[in-house]
Design a protein around this motif. Structure first.
Motif: not given
Length: 236
Positions: A153-156, A178-179, A189-193
């Protein structure tokens, strides 16, 4: 008076530059190039490769909205020089804005290639560029290779903040991301979902509003708090 000597006299009173080690100051002065941009001309173009760091010495810059080419807007008076473009050192992404000269503009330009070479040869210099970006974000900025050590969450939240606040006071007219820029697995380094789940949670909390192709940042203060981590303490 040589250009390097003249530029040093302009930069001596700049807080960021004056705190740099002498060796880094000398290296930057060596690679900087003065650039004059006439009214309405681009400084850099949306979608073009990252092109380095800029110091605005005179005039004003206008950044266009990503979705709806906004009208020219007067910029608040800024302390000179005003540094911008350093976010590209951390994300290596194409430019996310069109940047135009409003009136006659004088810049110092530090091209991307020599800056990257300097950081490869002297990795301890990263902290100084992190400080420059961190003052705009209100958070300390970890070196690029440490970003993936942050919790999801912190990364996003940090990535969203960097995309939305990377130009600081020079770009207060738009908070649209932009998405595809936040879903980049290479950057996070995270999956889109996984990223989509975090974005949905932030939307429920009123931090942002998601659309099909864009994310509107509604509350940057709460986004900044969501990005807090041991690697990203607040900057006073």
């Amino acid at each position: 008076m040589t250009n390097g000597t003249q530029w040093r006299s302009w930069l001596d009173n700049d807080k960021w530059f004056s705190e740099l080690p002498g060796s880094l100051q000398d290296s930057l002065l060596t690679v900087m190039r003065q650039r004059r941009v006439t009214p309405g001309k681009r400084v850099f173009e949306y979608g073009k490769p990252a092109c380095g760091l800029y110091a605005l010495l005179d005039g004003s810059i206008r950044f266009n909205d990503l979705k709806s080419q906004q009208q020219w807007q007067p910029q608040p008076t800024q302390v000179r020089p005003y540094w911008f473009g350093e976010v590209s050192l951390f994300d290596e992404q194409p430019r996310l804005r069109d940047a135009y000269a409003e009136g006659q503009v004088i810049l110092l330009h530090l091209p991307q290639a020599p800056l990257q070479a300097l950081l490869r040869d002297h990795p301890h210099y990263w902290r100084w560029f992190g400080q420059l970006l961190g003052r705009k974000l209100g958070l300390m900025v970890p070196p690029p290779d440490e970003l993936r050590l942050m919790p999801t969450k912190e990364r996003v939240a940090f990535r969203l903040l960097m995309l939305a606040e990377g130009y600081g006071d020079m770009d207060r007219s738009t908070r649209v991301v932009p998405v595809h820029d936040i879903l980049s697995r290479r950057r996070l380094g995270l999956l889109p979902e996984v990223v989509e789940r975090v974005i949905a949670e932030f939307a429920e909390r009123g931090i942002l509003r998601g659309e099909h192709d864009a994310i509107h940042i509604l509350d940057t203060d709460r986004l900044r708090k969501a990005a807090l981590h041991r690697l990203t303490p607040l900057i006073a």
